[in-house]
Write an enzyme that holds these catalytic residues in place. Structure first.
Site, PDB file in Angstrom:
ATOM      1  N   ASP A   1       4.979  15.978  -1.414  1.00 38.01           N
ATOM      2  CA  ASP A   1       4.455  14.605  -1.452  1.00 38.01           C
ATOM      3  C   ASP A   1       5.288  13.714  -2.385  1.00 38.01           C
ATOM      4  O   ASP A   1       6.257  14.178  -3.009  1.00 38.01           O
ATOM      5  CB  ASP A   1       2.976  14.655  -1.874  1.00 38.01           C
ATOM      6  CG  ASP A   1       2.121  13.640  -1.131  1.00 38.01           C
ATOM      7  OD1 ASP A   1       2.659  12.637  -0.639  1.00 38.01           O
ATOM      8  OD2 ASP A   1       0.888  13.850  -1.055  1.00 38.01           O
TER       9      ASP A   1
ATOM     10  N   GLU B   1       7.472  11.701   2.271  1.00 35.36           N
ATOM     11  CA  GLU B   1       7.712  10.498   1.464  1.00 35.36           C
ATOM     12  C   GLU B   1       7.224   9.245   2.196  1.00 35.36           C
ATOM     13  O   GLU B   1       7.595   8.134   1.854  1.00 35.36           O
ATOM     14  CB  GLU B   1       9.152  10.414   0.958  1.00 35.36           C
ATOM     15  CG  GLU B   1      10.252  10.371   1.993  1.00 35.36           C
ATOM     16  CD  GLU B   1      10.518   8.982   2.549  1.00 35.36           C
ATOM     17  OE1 GLU B   1       9.796   8.619   3.500  1.00 35.36           O
ATOM     18  OE2 GLU B   1      11.440   8.300   2.072  1.00 35.36           O
ATOM     19  N   TRP B   2       6.369   9.454   3.207  1.00 35.38           N
ATOM     20  CA  TRP B   2       5.616   8.390   3.893  1.00 35.38           C
ATOM     21  C   TRP B   2       6.492   7.407   4.666  1.00 35.38           C
ATOM     22  O   TRP B   2       6.063   6.302   5.002  1.00 35.38           O
ATOM     23  CB  TRP B   2       4.730   7.605   2.900  1.00 35.38           C
ATOM     24  CG  TRP B   2       4.069   8.423   1.845  1.00 35.38           C
ATOM     25  CD1 TRP B   2       3.442   9.631   2.028  1.00 35.38           C
ATOM     26  CD2 TRP B   2       3.973   8.137   0.438  1.00 35.38           C
ATOM     27  NE1 TRP B   2       2.953  10.092   0.833  1.00 35.38           N
ATOM     28  CE2 TRP B   2       3.258   9.193  -0.160  1.00 35.38           C
ATOM     29  CE3 TRP B   2       4.411   7.076  -0.359  1.00 35.38           C
ATOM     30  CZ2 TRP B   2       2.975   9.240  -1.523  1.00 35.38           C
ATOM     31  CZ3 TRP B   2       4.132   7.105  -1.725  1.00 35.38           C
ATOM     32  CH2 TRP B   2       3.429   8.180  -2.288  1.00 35.38           C
ATOM     33  N   GLY B   3       7.756   7.802   4.913  1.00 34.13           N
ATOM     34  CA  GLY B   3       8.638   6.918   5.675  1.00 34.13           C
ATOM     35  C   GLY B   3       9.205   5.760   4.877  1.00 34.13           C
ATOM     36  O   GLY B   3       9.847   4.877   5.444  1.00 34.13           O
TER      37      GLY B   3
ATOM     38  N   ASP C   1      -0.440   7.738   5.428  1.00 31.68           N
ATOM     39  CA  ASP C   1      -1.441   8.702   5.903  1.00 31.68           C
ATOM     40  C   ASP C   1      -2.203   8.191   7.132  1.00 31.68           C
ATOM     41  O   ASP C   1      -2.584   7.026   7.200  1.00 31.68           O
ATOM     42  CB  ASP C   1      -2.482   8.975   4.794  1.00 31.68           C
ATOM     43  CG  ASP C   1      -1.935   9.913   3.734  1.00 31.68           C
ATOM     44  OD1 ASP C   1      -0.721  10.211   3.747  1.00 31.68           O
ATOM     45  OD2 ASP C   1      -2.739  10.332   2.877  1.00 31.68           O
TER      46      ASP C   1
END
Ligand SMILES: *[C@@H]1O[C@H](CO)[C@@H](O)[C@H](O)[C@H]1NC(C)=O
Ligand SMILES: *[C@@H]1O[C@H](CO)[C@@H](O)[C@H](O)[C@H]1NC(C)=O
Ligand SMILES: *[C@@H]1O[C@H](CO)[C@@H](O)[C@H](O)[C@H]1NC(C)=O
Length: 399
Positions: free
Chosen positions: A166, A199-201, A221
């Site tokens: 994460d 890394e959520w893009g 998310d």
């Protein structure tokens, strides 16, 4: 050496046949990026389960063991779901006296090694979670920033097979060096560990993560709502040309079975994730899933599209208001197609051969995946009535 040359030639031939599906900018660098990550994992998108979407912080070793049991008892394991992945909140607040991560003594009293042994004993694999920052997102566990080698060796010594990594509390350091450090640490850990970047893009990981990890999140998310799922599908679509064997775009884990969408919406969610070659990581409590949920997660026709050896991510090829066609090539000259009605009323959707990439004169057999029927000798286009928020999914085989 000869083997390597043959392999490269094969890849080039393969890529040139896929020219229509892969943008030139991505194509030239794909082979080089893949070569940098030599763990051999993720040749098809990963399948399994993760604790976050249903359990959030309320996890313990008993739940994880029961999920492993259920994976086998429900027949899901036989269909390819193999990773049992523990998300945030598994560790103690502090590192131990040697600076090692340790399981939370009250919720994981037997220790992670015992849990890995149990999961392996079921023929499954165990995944774990850490963070490329000073603390994880929940802040009750240490992160791995600056401890990459030590933590990777700890995971390897426990028998861990998969790491979700994460991006919280990252000290403002850009993602690439932080994720690269863990990638190298895992490769040096002495165990083959699947590396899932989360890394959520934020830094367009599709453009650089192919040589770093086996999958990379392209979005924030997912939430268990139609609005969230559809928005995420669109965001993930943008990066389709960067996915391939060894490295996949990850639009986040499945919400199927968690209760926030209708059965038809969940069927659309699963169909789209399968077509997009997304990881199929179940996010519900499979110990008590409904028959509808099990039926969706267990559809072998749809899973086979996801796991097809060609590894080309299907994408949106046609849009007319809320009526969309998504499609992509499969092995054997076949194509997967989804007619998706995102509107609030039933509608007719027509997929034309030119948008799918088929020659207008080509005659196909259309396998209707969710009803498992075959429509023979279809030519030129596919026209169907589709209910609101539902989809129809096909594999077209040229005759
Ligand atoms: C262990 O988990 C429990 C339950 O989530 C939590 O209350 C406790 O603070 C955790 N203990 C440590 C040492 O992190
Ligand atoms: C679910 O399926 C099982 C086996 O197919 C069946 O025995 C059971 O009655 C079903 N449950 C419901 C609620 O429909
Ligand atoms: C389409 O099919 C026709 C008839 O078989 C063939 O002559 C033509 O070359 C094909 N075109 C393409 C682009 O494959």
């Amino acid at each position: 050496m000869a083997g390597k040359v043959t392999f490269c030639a094969f890849v080039l031939v393969l890529l040139s046949t896929l020219a229509a599906a892969i943008r030139p900018s991505a194509r030239s660098s794909t082979v080089a990026r893949r070569a940098a990550l030599e763990n051999g994992l993720g040749r098809t998108p990963q399948m399994g389960w993760n604790s976050w979407n249903h359990f959030h912080r309320n996890i313990n070793e008993e739940i994880i063991r029961q999920i492993a049991d259920a994976m086998v008892d429900t027949g899901l394991a036989k269909l390819g779901y193999e990773y049992i992945n523990i998300d945030d909140y598994w560790a103690a607040y502090d590192r131990d006296s040697q600076g090692n991560l340790a399981g939370n003594a009250s919720t994981f009293p037997s220790g992670v090694t015992a849990l890995a042994d149990y999961v392996h004993g079921k023929g499954l694999k165990l995944g774990i979670y850490s963070d490329a920052g000073t603390r994880t997102c929940g802040k009750l566990m240490p992160g791995s920033l600056g401890y990459e080698d030590q933590d990777a060796k700890t995971f390897a010594s426990w028998g861990i097979d998969y790491l979700k990594y994460d991006n919280c509390n990252n000290q403002g350091i850009s993602p690439q060096p932080r994720y690269d450090a863990m990638s190298k640490a895992l490769l040096n850990s002495g165990r083959n560990i699947f590396f899932s970047l989360c890394e959520w893009g934020v830094d367009d990981p599709a453009t650089w993560a192919g040589g770093v990890g086996n999958s990379w999140r392209t979005t924030g998310d997912i939430k268990d709502t139609w609005a969230s799922m559809t928005a995420i599908a669109d965001k993930n679509d943008k990066w389709a040309s960067y996915a391939g064997p060894g490295g996949w775009n990850d639009p986040d884990m499945l919400e199927v079975g968690n209760g926030g969408m209708t059965t038809e919406e969940y069927r659309s969610h699963f169909s789209l994730w399968a077509l997009m070659k997304a990881p199929l990581l179940i996010g519900c409590d499979i110990r008590s899933m409904s028959n509808e949920t099990k039926e969706i997660l267990s559809n072998q026709n749809v899973i086979a599209v996801n796991q097809d050896g060609l590894g080309v991510q299907g994408h949106k090829v046609q849009q007319d208001g809320d009526q969309e066609v998504w499609a992509g090539p499969l092995t054997g000259g076949r194509f997967a197609v989804v007619l998706w009605n995102r509107g609030s009323a039933q509608a007719s959707i027509t997929a034309s051969w030119w948008s799918i990439g088929l020659n207008a004169s080509t005659v196909v057999d259309a396998h209707v995946l969710w009803t498992d029927e075959i429509t023979s000798a279809v030519q030129g286009e596919l026209e169907e009535t589709v209910d609101s928020h539902a989809c129809k999914m096909y594999v077209l085989t040229p005759k």
